[in-house]
Design a protein around this motif. Structure first.
Motif, PDB file in Angstrom:
ATOM      1  N   LEU A  10       0.616  -1.255   0.033  1.00 36.94           N
ATOM      2  CA  LEU A  10      -0.081   0.109   0.015  1.00 36.94           C
ATOM      3  C   LEU A  10       0.800   1.206   0.127  1.00 36.94           C
ATOM      4  O   LEU A  10       0.471   2.519  -0.383  1.00 36.94           O
ATOM      5  N   LEU A  11       2.166   1.120   0.252  1.00 34.67           N
ATOM      6  CA  LEU A  11       3.018   2.596   0.519  1.00 34.67           C
ATOM      7  C   LEU A  11       4.145   2.194  -0.636  1.00 34.67           C
ATOM      8  O   LEU A  11       5.243   2.864  -0.313  1.00 34.67           O
ATOM      9  N   GLN A  12       3.924   1.685  -1.501  1.00 36.16           N
ATOM     10  CA  GLN A  12       4.932   1.518  -2.682  1.00 36.16           C
ATOM     11  C   GLN A  12       5.505   3.002  -3.311  1.00 36.16           C
ATOM     12  O   GLN A  12       6.849   3.010  -3.286  1.00 36.16           O
ATOM     13  N   ASP A  13       4.541   3.872  -3.255  1.00 35.02           N
ATOM     14  CA  ASP A  13       4.988   5.243  -3.585  1.00 35.02           C
ATOM     15  C   ASP A  13       5.744   6.065  -2.736  1.00 35.02           C
ATOM     16  O   ASP A  13       6.745   6.524  -3.304  1.00 35.02           O
ATOM     17  N   LYS A  14       5.572   5.631  -1.324  1.00 33.16           N
ATOM     18  CA  LYS A  14       6.406   6.670  -0.459  1.00 33.16           C
ATOM     19  C   LYS A  14       7.586   5.607  -0.158  1.00 33.16           C
ATOM     20  O   LYS A  14       8.924   6.351  -0.088  1.00 33.16           O
ATOM     21  N   TYR A  15       7.789   4.245  -0.295  1.00 37.73           N
ATOM     22  CA  TYR A  15       8.979   3.666  -0.307  1.00 37.73           C
ATOM     23  C   TYR A  15       9.308   2.959  -1.301  1.00 37.73           C
ATOM     24  O   TYR A  15       9.043   1.254  -1.230  1.00 37.73           O
ATOM     25  N   PRO A  16       9.568   3.286  -2.486  1.00 38.42           N
ATOM     26  CA  PRO A  16       9.739   2.658  -3.672  1.00 38.42           C
ATOM     27  C   PRO A  16      11.111   1.604  -3.451  1.00 38.42           C
ATOM     28  O   PRO A  16      11.937   1.756  -2.854  1.00 38.42           O
ATOM     29  N   SER A  17      10.869   0.347  -4.075  1.00 39.80           N
ATOM     30  CA  SER A  17      11.749  -0.734  -3.987  1.00 39.80           C
ATOM     31  C   SER A  17      11.635  -1.709  -2.850  1.00 39.80           C
ATOM     32  O   SER A  17      12.113  -2.999  -3.187  1.00 39.80           O
ATOM     33  N   ILE A  18      11.304  -1.186  -1.706  1.00 40.46           N
ATOM     34  CA  ILE A  18      11.252  -2.089  -0.467  1.00 40.46           C
ATOM     35  C   ILE A  18      10.302  -3.370  -0.612  1.00 40.46           C
ATOM     36  O   ILE A  18      10.679  -4.514  -0.218  1.00 40.46           O
ATOM     37  N   TYR A  19       8.986  -2.872  -0.997  1.00 38.43           N
ATOM     38  CA  TYR A  19       8.086  -3.926  -1.644  1.00 38.43           C
ATOM     39  C   TYR A  19       8.517  -4.928  -2.374  1.00 38.43           C
ATOM     40  O   TYR A  19       8.210  -6.338  -2.512  1.00 38.43           O
ATOM     41  N   LEU A  20       9.135  -4.621  -3.591  1.00 36.66           N
ATOM     42  CA  LEU A  20       9.779  -5.564  -4.428  1.00 36.66           C
ATOM     43  C   LEU A  20      10.638  -6.298  -3.896  1.00 36.66           C
ATOM     44  O   LEU A  20      10.628  -7.585  -4.322  1.00 36.66           O
ATOM     45  N   ARG A  21      11.371  -5.901  -3.081  1.00 33.42           N
ATOM     46  CA  ARG A  21      12.592  -6.844  -2.380  1.00 33.42           C
ATOM     47  C   ARG A  21      11.758  -7.664  -1.469  1.00 33.42           C
ATOM     48  O   ARG A  21      12.109  -8.961  -1.371  1.00 33.42           O
ATOM     49  N   TRP A  22      10.755  -7.214  -0.857  1.00 30.53           N
ATOM     50  CA  TRP A  22       9.955  -8.240  -0.054  1.00 30.53           C
ATOM     51  C   TRP A  22       9.296  -9.336  -0.765  1.00 30.53           C
ATOM     52  O   TRP A  22       9.320 -10.705  -0.377  1.00 30.53           O
ATOM     53  N   LEU A  23       8.747  -8.789  -1.935  1.00 31.38           N
ATOM     54  CA  LEU A  23       8.070 -10.043  -2.762  1.00 31.38           C
ATOM     55  C   LEU A  23       9.404 -11.056  -3.109  1.00 31.38           C
ATOM     56  O   LEU A  23       8.648 -12.256  -3.356  1.00 31.38           O
ATOM     57  N   GLN A  24      10.370 -10.713  -3.487  1.00 30.84           N
ATOM     58  CA  GLN A  24      11.461 -11.860  -3.788  1.00 30.84           C
ATOM     59  C   GLN A  24      11.403 -12.996  -2.748  1.00 30.84           C
ATOM     60  O   GLN A  24      11.596 -14.108  -3.403  1.00 30.84           O
ATOM     61  N   THR A  25      11.213 -12.952  -1.817  1.00 27.45           N
ATOM     62  CA  THR A  25      11.394 -14.192  -0.854  1.00 27.45           C
ATOM     63  C   THR A  25       9.954 -14.315   0.031  1.00 27.45           C
ATOM     64  O   THR A  25      10.032 -15.280   0.774  1.00 27.45           O
ATOM     65  N   ASN A  26       9.197 -13.619  -0.426  1.00 28.88           N
ATOM     66  CA  ASN A  26       7.557 -14.133   0.253  1.00 28.88           C
ATOM     67  C   ASN A  26       6.642 -14.413  -0.784  1.00 28.88           C
ATOM     68  O   ASN A  26       5.451 -14.168  -0.400  1.00 28.88           O
ATOM     69  N   SER A  27       6.585 -14.637  -1.831  1.00 28.05           N
ATOM     70  CA  SER A  27       5.691 -14.563  -2.924  1.00 28.05           C
ATOM     71  C   SER A  27       5.114 -16.174  -3.104  1.00 28.05           C
ATOM     72  O   SER A  27       3.922 -16.220  -3.669  1.00 28.05           O
ATOM     73  N   ASN A  28       5.305 -17.155  -2.336  1.00 24.74           N
ATOM     74  CA  ASN A  28       4.807 -18.374  -2.377  1.00 24.74           C
ATOM     75  C   ASN A  28       3.513 -18.382  -1.422  1.00 24.74           C
ATOM     76  O   ASN A  28       3.670 -19.295  -0.607  1.00 24.74           O
ATOM     77  N   MET A  29       2.419 -17.882  -1.821  1.00 25.73           N
ATOM     78  CA  MET A  29       1.483 -17.892  -0.789  1.00 25.73           C
ATOM     79  C   MET A  29       0.585 -19.365  -0.954  1.00 25.73           C
ATOM     80  O   MET A  29      -0.066 -19.608   0.179  1.00 25.73           O
ATOM     81  N   LYS A  30       0.570 -20.059  -2.117  1.00 21.51           N
ATOM     82  CA  LYS A  30       0.210 -21.364  -2.024  1.00 21.51           C
ATOM     83  C   LYS A  30       0.690 -22.385  -0.866  1.00 21.51           C
ATOM     84  O   LYS A  30      -0.101 -23.038  -0.039  1.00 21.51           O
TER      85      LYS A  30
END
Length: 629
Positions: A226-246
């Motif tokens: 939700l805060l991608q605009d304020k903190y660019p790149s941090i969410y993208l880094r989070w996704l790299q290691t947390n994307s396997n929701m299944k």
């Protein structure tokens, strides 16, 4: 005329001064932000007792012992030198989330910049479970792991505790010197208590991943999205290691408690959990209840010897864990975190409804008068209530935004809104201090002066009062997208709630820096003799190797229960269970009464974090500052 001009000029200057001057709430928030920032580790430190290891990016978190009583005893609990610095994910995860939330829903100066948030998220990323075979699985651990080459296993590593306990006798010499220098009395008695506590600490080193830290991380991921605009790149880094929701959902269901299942991996639970939970189980036979640990009986039997085991080799249910899981799921669905919605199966819907219903049932039934068992790892009731209220806030907000939600979310909204807008309000009204403004939990409330007269020290008063404000705001407001303000919902008791909030905010502004900023955000599961699981009725008695034993012919003084499984499998008829309660277990009567956390001989380790206290106080002030009054 000249005099009149001078007076007018002076009046204008005074008006300008007061117009530009910072308000008391702004000044307090500025100071809180500074204090929180100062408690983040910006340079890593290596252990060399009495210097603690500190990991880059984490916030301060301490392990203390809940001594109480006379001044010299109480000082052992709160002395600024008597603690172990602990590098865990939980404190930093919550502080980061709260700092973000203060700007999302409140009106405050920027709480954390990109650089400081970045190193906090980097630090949290190190707490992933490295034993997962698949990539990007967001399964988290309380402590970071180290690789054991002998067993080919990643093991939890509470560094400072491990360093301290593994060379305990040598370190005791240094501890004794420090205590003498501080003028602490009864050092010999303290050393004996430290030896006893050290044995408890050894048993918690080998814990598996847990669903509390796991879903805290999910909630944090939603905030970063939700805060991608304020903190660019941090969410993208989070996704790299947390994307396997299944995989996350598969694991959540795999280790959930299903009391009426025929599978012992699913229907077996800690006897302490069964003791307080059994009425809920009876009335909800289809329940799927989230557990604390990502491990089951089959697994603990296979890998306990490799250094990964649940405490007492059994899973349990903690309602605070339930509240955190509920929030993680709620936020992931409402804000479309990756493909979480796609895997929200019928079983996950049942788990979600069971979890929300359990939270409401626990509050309405006062934890069946056993908060020590219902909140086995998280004794702070105010913290638990806040965790639960955060889901209600999101669900209320979604309704005002006309979001289309699965029906089960609306059902949970109904049960949460009822309990939080009625039972929780009554709880606060019954437990407010005589000043009608502030609240205590349990740290220091049983301290005495030298003449044995009660003299509470209010060490968790700031924390508990701030969390009360946060609960009330979460339960009775929503964020208006058009104005960016928090607005009160329509409710018959809003005026009463507003008065309660106003009084507590006034108290916080006046007292926030006058008391110790302690809390008890986490604890060991055993808080004295009565909380050992072996004294509660069970129907499974076996060792990890599969052999069974008879508790009536077991000499607990001479034989070890470290590798024992003492649990409840399935549902026990209440008539039978009442008979079991009246019997002795290992020659000890079932503890049926909870006498509070401060009882002689019941000292226990607890985790406290000053910046966590300051962050939830900041959140209370920031949200109050953003209310559409």
């Amino acid at each position: 005329m000249m005099l009149l001009h001078k007076i007018s000029y002076l009046f204008i200057c005074i008006c300008i001064y007061y117009t530009n001057a910072a308000s008391p709430i702004d000044e307090v928030m500025d100071k809180l932000i500074k204090l929180i920032s100062e408690e983040q580790i910006l340079e890593p430190v290596k252990f060399r007792f009495p210097i603690w290891e500190k990991q880059l990016g984490l916030y301060r978190s301490e392990i203390r012992l809940d001594f109480f009583g006379k001044p010299y005893e109480a000082d052992l609990r709160k002395n600024k030198y008597i603690y172990v610095f602990d590098n865990n994910m939980f404190a930093t995860g919550w502080i980061s989330a709260v700092l973000l939330e203060a700007n999302m829903y409140g009106r405050a100066p920027l709480t954390i910049d990109n650089e400081h948030l970045s190193i906090a998220i980097d630090a949290i990323e190190k707490f992933h479970d490295h034993n997962q075979n698949e990539s990007s699985v967001p399964l988290m651990t309380f402590w970071s792991q180290v690789y054991n080459q002998t067993t080919d296993t990643w093991q939890s590593a509470p560094d400072n505790l491990r360093y301290l306990i593994t060379d305990f006798d040598k370190n005791l010499e240094v501890i004794e010197v420090i205590l003498k220098a501080l003028g602490i009395k009864n050092i010999a008695e303290l050393i004996d208590k430290l030896r006893t506590s050290s044995a408890q600490f050894k048993d918690v080193f080998e814990i598996p991943p847990d669903f509390d830290d796991t879903y805290l991380n999910i909630g944090l991921g939603v905030q970063l999205k939700l805060l991608q605009d304020k903190y660019p790149s941090i969410y993208l880094r989070w996704l790299q290691t947390n994307s396997n929701m299944k995989k996350l959902i598969d694991l959540t269901l795999q280790y959930a408690y299903r009391p009426f299942s025929q599978d012992s991996d699913k229907n077996t639970i800690d006897p302490r959990t069964y003791y307080w939970l059994r009425d809920f189980i009876r009335d909800n036979p289809q329940a799927i209840i989230v557990t604390t640990w990502a491990q089951n009986l089959t697994e603990v039997k296979k890998i306990a010897h490799r250094g990964i085991r649940m405490p007492f080799n059994l899973n349990n249910v903690d309602v605070t864990v339930s509240a955190n899981v509920l929030y993680g799921i709620t936020s992931a669905i409402i804000y479309d975190l990756l493909d979480f919605k796609n895997y929200f199966t019928q079983d996950m819907e049942t788990l979600y409804l069971s979890t929300g219903s359990l939270i409401a049932w626990s509050i309405k039934n006062s934890m069946k008068d056993r908060p020590d068992l219902a909140q086995v790892y998280y004794p702070s009731h105010y913290n638990f209530l806040w965790y639960g209220s955060r889901s209600l806030f999101l669900l209320e907000l979604a309704r005002h935004q006309n979001k289309s939600l699965p029906d089960v979310l609306n059902r949970v909204y109904t049960v949460l809104s009822d309990v939080y807008r009625n039972d929780v309000v009554k709880y606060f009204q019954q437990h407010v201090r005589l000043d009608k403004s502030s609240y205590d939990d349990f740290l220091g409330i049983n301290d005495t002066n030298l003449f044995d007269k009660l003299e509470p020290t209010g060490e968790d008063r700031i924390f508990s009062t701030a969390q009360t404000v946060n609960v009330l705001i979460s339960s009775f407001t929503y964020l208006d997208n058009a104005t960016g303000k928090l607005k009160w919902i329509n409710d018959r008791q809003i005026e009463t709630i507003q008065i309660m909030v106003n009084k507590s905010i006034s108290w916080l502004l006046e007292n926030v820096f006058k008391y110790q900023p302690f809390n008890c955000f986490f604890s060991g599961s055993v808080k004295g003799f009565n909380q050992l699981p072996f004294w509660y009725p069970a129907n499974i008695y076996q060792f990890l190797n599969g052999t069974t034993f008879d508790p009536n012919h077991f000499d607990i003084n001479n034989e070890s229960l470290v590798d024992a499984i003492v649990g409840v499998s399935g549902y026990i008829n209440e008539t039978t269970y009442q008979r079991m309660i009246s019997e002795k277990h290992f020659n000890v009567s079932t503890p049926t009464i909870f006498n509070g956390y401060n009882v002689p001989g019941g000292e226990f380790p607890f985790w406290s974090s000053q910046p966590y206290t300051y962050s939830v106080t900041l959140l209370a002030l920031a949200q109050y500052n953003n209310l559409d009054k």
